[in-house]
Write an enzyme that holds these catalytic residues in place. Structure first.
Site, PDB file in Angstrom:
ATOM      1  N   CYS A  55       0.820  -1.202   0.083  1.00 32.65           N
ATOM      2  CA  CYS A  55      -0.091   0.127   0.049  1.00 32.65           C
ATOM      3  C   CYS A  55       0.921   0.991  -0.069  1.00 32.65           C
ATOM      4  O   CYS A  55       1.930   1.215   0.765  1.00 32.65           O
ATOM      5  CB  CYS A  55      -1.021   0.028   1.358  1.00 32.65           C
ATOM      6  SG  CYS A  55      -2.147   1.532   1.248  1.00 32.65           S
ATOM      7  N   CYS A  59       0.384   4.869   7.026  1.00 33.24           N
ATOM      8  CA  CYS A  59      -0.456   4.545   8.232  1.00 33.24           C
ATOM      9  C   CYS A  59       0.578   3.972   9.261  1.00 33.24           C
ATOM     10  O   CYS A  59       1.144   2.979   8.874  1.00 33.24           O
ATOM     11  CB  CYS A  59      -1.640   3.840   8.176  1.00 33.24           C
ATOM     12  SG  CYS A  59      -2.742   4.459   6.942  1.00 33.24           S
ATOM     13  N   CYS A  62       0.460   0.106  10.471  1.00 27.96           N
ATOM     14  CA  CYS A  62      -0.026  -0.783   9.329  1.00 27.96           C
ATOM     15  C   CYS A  62       1.209  -1.313   8.673  1.00 27.96           C
ATOM     16  O   CYS A  62       2.216  -0.905   8.234  1.00 27.96           O
ATOM     17  CB  CYS A  62      -0.762  -0.259   8.203  1.00 27.96           C
ATOM     18  SG  CYS A  62      -1.386  -1.357   6.982  1.00 27.96           S
ATOM     19  N   CYS A  99     -16.219  -9.859   5.583  1.00 27.04           N
ATOM     20  CA  CYS A  99     -15.550  -8.516   5.218  1.00 27.04           C
ATOM     21  C   CYS A  99     -14.263  -8.788   4.325  1.00 27.04           C
ATOM     22  O   CYS A  99     -13.703  -9.488   4.548  1.00 27.04           O
ATOM     23  CB  CYS A  99     -15.051  -7.776   6.393  1.00 27.04           C
ATOM     24  SG  CYS A  99     -16.433  -7.467   7.839  1.00 27.04           S
ATOM     25  N   CYS A 130     -19.151  -6.784   3.628  1.00 28.65           N
ATOM     26  CA  CYS A 130     -18.671  -5.437   4.063  1.00 28.65           C
ATOM     27  C   CYS A 130     -17.329  -5.539   3.200  1.00 28.65           C
ATOM     28  O   CYS A 130     -16.851  -6.316   3.005  1.00 28.65           O
ATOM     29  CB  CYS A 130     -18.425  -5.629   5.534  1.00 28.65           C
ATOM     30  SG  CYS A 130     -17.437  -4.052   6.036  1.00 28.65           S
ATOM     31  N   CYS A 190     -19.527   1.445   8.712  1.00 32.83           N
ATOM     32  CA  CYS A 190     -18.572   0.649   9.738  1.00 32.83           C
ATOM     33  C   CYS A 190     -17.363   1.628   9.902  1.00 32.83           C
ATOM     34  O   CYS A 190     -16.665   1.939   9.077  1.00 32.83           O
ATOM     35  CB  CYS A 190     -18.233  -0.815   9.325  1.00 32.83           C
ATOM     36  SG  CYS A 190     -16.917  -1.413  10.580  1.00 32.83           S
ATOM     37  N   ARG A 262     -17.531  -3.374  17.859  1.00 29.94           N
ATOM     38  CA  ARG A 262     -16.922  -4.626  17.752  1.00 29.94           C
ATOM     39  C   ARG A 262     -15.574  -4.569  18.274  1.00 29.94           C
ATOM     40  O   ARG A 262     -14.558  -3.811  18.190  1.00 29.94           O
ATOM     41  CB  ARG A 262     -16.612  -4.918  16.130  1.00 29.94           C
ATOM     42  CG  ARG A 262     -15.904  -5.807  15.652  1.00 29.94           C
ATOM     43  CD  ARG A 262     -15.934  -6.290  14.316  1.00 29.94           C
ATOM     44  NE  ARG A 262     -17.255  -6.393  13.799  1.00 29.94           N
ATOM     45  CZ  ARG A 262     -18.026  -5.530  12.983  1.00 29.94           C
ATOM     46  NH1 ARG A 262     -16.884  -4.517  12.474  1.00 29.94           N
ATOM     47  NH2 ARG A 262     -18.963  -5.549  12.688  1.00 29.94           N
TER      48      ARG A 262
HETATM   49  S1  SF4 Z   1      -3.986   1.151   6.782  1.00 28.85           S
HETATM   50 FE1  SF4 Z   1      -2.777  -0.107   5.595  1.00 28.85          FE
HETATM   51  S2  SF4 Z   1      -3.558  -0.890   3.921  1.00 28.85           S
HETATM   52 FE2  SF4 Z   1      -4.914   0.771   4.792  1.00 28.85          FE
HETATM   53  S3  SF4 Z   1      -4.405   2.690   3.849  1.00 28.85           S
HETATM   54 FE3  SF4 Z   1      -3.139   2.566   5.662  1.00 28.85          FE
HETATM   55  S4  SF4 Z   1      -1.233   1.789   5.092  1.00 28.85           S
HETATM   56 FE4  SF4 Z   1      -2.665   1.185   3.482  1.00 28.85          FE
END
Ligand code: SF4
Length: 318
Positions: A55, A59, A62, A99, A130, A190, A262
């Site tokens: 990705c 974040c 993540c 999901c 979902c 959600c 949840r």
């Molecule tokens: S949480 Fe992870 S998968 Fe989702 S947008 Fe952020 S970096 Fe990408």
């Protein structure tokens, strides 16, 4: 009944809930939980990563971000038969909702066609659907709705004030915009957040106040405890105290009494006793299955044993 459902929560009022003595907080949460739900019923969702890793977003929690060396390999979008096989297995294990998560900043139109086919196929199996695919435009949300998508997950993650410490590649406003596109398309929302990322209790209060002040409360509110994954910037965050997690659940229950709350990521680190307290605080949904996207989740046998011990049953309705 309507006095319980408010859309004008201020961060200050929510902070006052966090500051309540634990027995008082739990009593208030329990009272509302019992008013709107059967406290023995727990909704069960299963989460499948249909497109893992690689990705472009940053974040900080993540493991799927391409920016961090976490050992997660980037994969391609799964094919339809494999997704449907996983959905059938989820239904056989007692899940009522399936999901599908993809590690995208936002879906390309070609990818959305494939996801729409998955949504149609999973619904035909008899599960609620979902998806969590990143940011959506208005027209993408409408396409997912016409494929029959029941819920869209898009978390706010944390307070607007703390957000910049965690994500810099998309704004808080963009998140709120996606939520409004989802709502406008008629898909149920959600939306929740993560605790234990270094935020203060005021940040937690601000996040809950933002969620509870949306024009409609999210139908599902996932509360995640940070999973400190090696290689991510938050790998060495101090551990979250289980009672702080329980407080977050209770405050979500009080401010959004009709939402399904949840227990999401981080449940594996909670003892049975802490999970029992979370159910008492108003949690009434769990993710079930051995993996949550790329991190591990309690084994199904442990969940079944805990639910039996607590006298909880799987509810079929979302
Ligand atoms: S949480 Fe992870 S998968 Fe989702 S947008 Fe952020 S970096 Fe990408």
């Amino acid at each position: 009944m309507t006095a319980d459902i408010r859309h004008d929560w201020t961060s200050r009022e929510v902070a006052a809930l966090f500051a309540l003595a634990f027995p008082e907080l739990m009593f208030r949460a329990q009272t509302l939980h019992r008013k709107y739900f059967d406290p023995r019923a727990v909704q069960i969702s299963t989460l499948l990563s249909i497109k893992t890793g690689g990705c472009p977003e940053d974040c900080a929690y993540c493991p799927q971000s391409a920016r961090y060396d976490t050992g997660v390999k980037a994969g391609k979008l799964m094919n339809l038969p494999a997704v449907l096989a996983a959905a059938r297995a989820a239904r056989e294990s007692g899940a009522s909702r399936f999901c599908m998560g993809a590690a995208w900043r936002e879906p390309r139109d070609r990818d959305l066609d494939a996801v729409c086919a998955m949504v149609e196929g999973v619904r035909a199996i008899g599960l609620e659907t979902c998806a969590t695919l990143g940011m959506l435009t208005e027209s993408q949300a409408a396409r997912l709705k016409s494929a029959g998508l029941d819920f869209y997950n898009h978390n706010l993650d944390t307070s607007a004030a703390f957000y910049g410490e965690i994500i810099t590649t998309r704004t808080y406003h963009e998140r709120l915009e996606t939520l409004s596109h989802v709502r406008a398309a008629g898909i149920r929302v959600c939306c929740g957040g993560i605790v234990g990322m270094g935020e203060t209790e005021d940040d937690r209060a601000e996040l809950i106040a933002t969620l509870a002040s949306l024009p409609e409360h999210p139908e599902s509110v996932p509360i995640n405890a940070l999973v400190r994954v090696e290689g991510t910037p938050l790998a060495n965050s101090p551990p979250l105290h289980a009672l702080d997690f329980v407080r977050m659940i209770a405050v979500a229950r009080i401010t959004m009494p009709k939402a399904v709350i949840r227990l999401s990521a981080g449940r594996e680190d909670l003892t049975d006793e802490a999970q029992a307290l979370a159910f008492l605080a108003g949690a009434n949904s769990i993710f079930y299955g051995p993996r949550l996207l790329t991190t591990s989740n309690p084994a199904e046998a442990r969940d079944q044993a805990l639910m039996a011990r607590l006298g909880l049953t799987a509810s079929q309705s979302g």
